[in-house]
Design a protein around this motif. Sequence first.
Motif, PDB file in Angstrom:
ATOM      1  N   GLU A 134     -11.231   7.900   4.610  1.00  0.00           N
ATOM      2  CA  GLU A 134     -11.552   9.311   4.853  1.00  0.00           C
ATOM      3  C   GLU A 134     -12.270   9.525   6.179  1.00  0.00           C
ATOM      4  O   GLU A 134     -12.332  10.662   6.679  1.00  0.00           O
ATOM      5  CB  GLU A 134     -12.384   9.872   3.709  1.00  0.00           C
ATOM      6  CG  GLU A 134     -13.624   9.076   3.372  1.00  0.00           C
ATOM      7  CD  GLU A 134     -13.381   8.019   2.308  1.00  0.00           C
ATOM      8  OE1 GLU A 134     -14.366   7.626   1.649  1.00  0.00           O
ATOM      9  OE2 GLU A 134     -12.213   7.602   2.130  1.00  0.00           O
TER      10      GLU A 134
ATOM     11  N   LYS B  49       0.216   3.850  10.545  1.00  0.00           N
ATOM     12  CA  LYS B  49       1.438   3.946   9.733  1.00  0.00           C
ATOM     13  C   LYS B  49       2.670   3.646  10.573  1.00  0.00           C
ATOM     14  O   LYS B  49       3.619   2.995  10.097  1.00  0.00           O
ATOM     15  CB  LYS B  49       1.538   5.334   9.092  1.00  0.00           C
ATOM     16  CG  LYS B  49       0.486   5.602   8.026  1.00  0.00           C
ATOM     17  CD  LYS B  49       0.784   6.857   7.224  1.00  0.00           C
ATOM     18  CE  LYS B  49       0.736   8.115   8.052  1.00  0.00           C
ATOM     19  NZ  LYS B  49       0.975   9.334   7.232  1.00  0.00           N
TER      20      LYS B  49
ATOM     21  N   ALA C 253      -4.182   0.466  -3.258  1.00  0.00           N
ATOM     22  CA  ALA C 253      -3.612   1.731  -2.809  1.00  0.00           C
ATOM     23  C   ALA C 253      -3.265   1.668  -1.322  1.00  0.00           C
ATOM     24  O   ALA C 253      -3.886   0.924  -0.542  1.00  0.00           O
ATOM     25  CB  ALA C 253      -4.601   2.867  -3.060  1.00  0.00           C
TER      26      ALA C 253
ATOM     27  N   ARG D 177      -3.813   3.718   1.094  1.00  0.00           N
ATOM     28  CA  ARG D 177      -4.857   4.126   2.030  1.00  0.00           C
ATOM     29  C   ARG D 177      -5.761   2.950   2.384  1.00  0.00           C
ATOM     30  O   ARG D 177      -6.282   2.880   3.511  1.00  0.00           O
ATOM     31  CB  ARG D 177      -5.666   5.293   1.451  1.00  0.00           C
ATOM     32  CG  ARG D 177      -6.296   5.014   0.120  1.00  0.00           C
ATOM     33  CD  ARG D 177      -6.728   6.293  -0.594  1.00  0.00           C
ATOM     34  NE  ARG D 177      -7.916   6.873  -0.011  1.00  0.00           N
ATOM     35  CZ  ARG D 177      -8.091   8.178   0.210  1.00  0.00           C
ATOM     36  NH1 ARG D 177      -7.133   9.030  -0.081  1.00  0.00           N
ATOM     37  NH2 ARG D 177      -9.215   8.637   0.703  1.00  0.00           N
TER      38      ARG D 177
ATOM     39  N   ASN E 224       4.298   7.978   4.322  1.00  0.00           N
ATOM     40  CA  ASN E 224       3.386   8.673   3.404  1.00  0.00           C
ATOM     41  C   ASN E 224       2.517   7.665   2.656  1.00  0.00           C
ATOM     42  O   ASN E 224       2.163   7.868   1.499  1.00  0.00           O
ATOM     43  CB  ASN E 224       4.182   9.525   2.416  1.00  0.00           C
ATOM     44  CG  ASN E 224       4.941  10.644   3.098  1.00  0.00           C
ATOM     45  OD1 ASN E 224       4.359  11.666   3.457  1.00  0.00           O
ATOM     46  ND2 ASN E 224       6.241  10.446   3.295  1.00  0.00           N
TER      47      ASN E 224
ATOM     48  N   GLU F 182      -0.524   6.836   2.638  1.00  0.00           N
ATOM     49  CA  GLU F 182      -1.819   7.230   2.077  1.00  0.00           C
ATOM     50  C   GLU F 182      -1.693   7.840   0.685  1.00  0.00           C
ATOM     51  O   GLU F 182      -2.688   7.938  -0.052  1.00  0.00           O
ATOM     52  CB  GLU F 182      -2.538   8.204   3.017  1.00  0.00           C
ATOM     53  CG  GLU F 182      -1.892   9.579   3.143  1.00  0.00           C
ATOM     54  CD  GLU F 182      -0.819   9.638   4.209  1.00  0.00           C
ATOM     55  OE1 GLU F 182      -0.608  10.719   4.780  1.00  0.00           O
ATOM     56  OE2 GLU F 182      -0.179   8.601   4.481  1.00  0.00           O
ATOM     57  N   ARG F 183      -0.474   8.231   0.297  1.00  0.00           N
ATOM     58  CA  ARG F 183      -0.244   8.808  -1.029  1.00  0.00           C
ATOM     59  C   ARG F 183       0.181   7.768  -2.061  1.00  0.00           C
ATOM     60  O   ARG F 183       0.281   8.075  -3.252  1.00  0.00           O
ATOM     61  CB  ARG F 183       0.833   9.888  -0.949  1.00  0.00           C
ATOM     62  CG  ARG F 183       0.522  11.004   0.041  1.00  0.00           C
ATOM     63  CD  ARG F 183       1.674  11.977   0.113  1.00  0.00           C
ATOM     64  NE  ARG F 183       1.516  12.922   1.215  1.00  0.00           N
ATOM     65  CZ  ARG F 183       2.446  13.790   1.605  1.00  0.00           C
ATOM     66  NH1 ARG F 183       3.608  13.840   0.958  1.00  0.00           N
ATOM     67  NH2 ARG F 183       2.219  14.597   2.610  1.00  0.00           N
ATOM     68  N   LEU F 184       0.444   6.557  -1.602  1.00  0.00           N
ATOM     69  CA  LEU F 184       0.957   5.516  -2.496  1.00  0.00           C
ATOM     70  C   LEU F 184      -0.203   4.877  -3.259  1.00  0.00           C
ATOM     71  O   LEU F 184      -1.188   4.439  -2.660  1.00  0.00           O
ATOM     72  CB  LEU F 184       1.693   4.455  -1.677  1.00  0.00           C
ATOM     73  CG  LEU F 184       2.699   3.566  -2.407  1.00  0.00           C
ATOM     74  CD1 LEU F 184       3.876   4.398  -2.902  1.00  0.00           C
ATOM     75  CD2 LEU F 184       3.200   2.466  -1.476  1.00  0.00           C
ATOM     76  N   ASP F 185      -0.075   4.817  -4.574  1.00  0.00           N
ATOM     77  CA  ASP F 185      -1.174   4.283  -5.378  1.00  0.00           C
ATOM     78  C   ASP F 185      -1.132   2.774  -5.531  1.00  0.00           C
ATOM     79  O   ASP F 185      -2.105   2.165  -6.007  1.00  0.00           O
ATOM     80  CB  ASP F 185      -1.207   4.940  -6.758  1.00  0.00           C
ATOM     81  CG  ASP F 185       0.062   4.669  -7.576  1.00  0.00           C
ATOM     82  OD1 ASP F 185       1.008   4.043  -7.042  1.00  0.00           O
ATOM     83  OD2 ASP F 185       0.113   5.098  -8.748  1.00  0.00           O
TER      84      ASP F 185
END
Length: 472
Positions: A19, A30, A119, A121, A455, A457-460
């Motif tokens: 963050e 990325k 994750a 991120r 994407n 940062e959206r991957l868990d």
Amino acid sequence: MSDTVVRVLADFASGARFEDLPPEVVEETKRILLDSIGCALGGVSAPKGAIGGRLAHLMGEGGSATIIGRGRRASVFGAAFANGELINALDFDAILPPGHVAPYVIPGALAVAEEGHTAGRELITATAVAHEMSYRFGKSMDYHRDTSGEKADTPGVLGFASTVFGATAAVGSVRGLPGETVADALGIAGSISPVNSHRSWLMHAPTSTIKYTMAGPIVQAALTASFSAEYGHTGDQLILDDAEYGYRRFIGARRWAPENLVGELGSTWRFPAESTHKPYPHCRVMHAPFDALTEILESNDIRPGEIEGIRAWGEGWVQLPVWLNDRIEQIHDGQFSIDHGLAVAAQRIRPGPAWQSPEVVHSEQVLGLMEKVTFQGHPDAISALNRDPRSRPTRIEVDARGTTFAAERRYPKGTPSPEPETYMTTEELAEKFRVNAAEVLSPQQAEDAVDALLNLERLDDVGKLMGFVSVA
């Protein structure tokens, strides 16, 4: 020891949070991951990539980590070794001081992240930390060439071994290790770092197939350092402060500027501004000549058989055996030979794995055209470098149809430069990924992988990404 260089680096690595990353850092990280994993897919059939995979399975079958582009899994150590070799197999991966960074710093973090169901991120954060740290080492020690006045000097000892620190920090970041443990890991990493053997490799042609300092052993040194510290080993936390007996001395660097390592660390991110991507699977020094040659051939629709001669002017400091080599024995010899590279580019084959297929590398058409190529140092090269280190003055002349065609370049494609058209867009990197993946993944797999990476940062769970880049 809170103020040692090692401890400052460790606090940076352990304290980094997704963050808090600036948007441009997230975006470029990325892009680097997209490009690097694509390069690994492109290198699956290359000798270096294939050998890396075979070695990985000696380190344990059926483990918890994926070898990119393969169906079998391996241990964390094995998969990380193989993926480092794969990313650099075609010499298609991104460039950042001290040279190549991604093959050394991404694979360990990637394997640990997959095993731990981490994750996306967190992988972004670790990769950003590793690139920032590696870049700063590149600015603190000897580089490929140092310019002074009107001369370029290549150090007697050089290489990318300092990436072991960024690679170690990345593993510790993924695993959430506290600062004191990361500091020990960095101290251990410096003590077990492979040597900077790159200059020897440059001076002997045809070159050995290991190329540079092999990525696999540096990746494994980083994993060893991080896990050793986690399990209780202590590291030499003064190793970067002691210029007389520490890392700088035994790695062979003439120059040591630790202030470049720690200055504004954590508040100013420097690597995105110098992150360079490759549109051609060949040594970066030839990319501006390839750009100019491609412009000539495509704008005039000149076919290879029409070419009577190619004259190139570029970076004169590269007139060393590895670049002047005209004995193309192994596939990788074609990744550095100036004459061979221009002869391949003249075939007007789409840049990608096809450039390094045996049919192209050893073709009579390419080997014959090599004899019609000459190369000299560009008269403005050093002065341009002194003004802007990104600059690569280049001129190409092609004799064909009884006429001489010419084109010039100042900055090669893929460079973030004052010329906006040289920036390699994210869509261009995505298309490069698709070209690299074409012989390994289905089109849908490739699209799923591109989407997951852009994407991330959206991957868990990073394991989902690795499922897209492995084969059944």
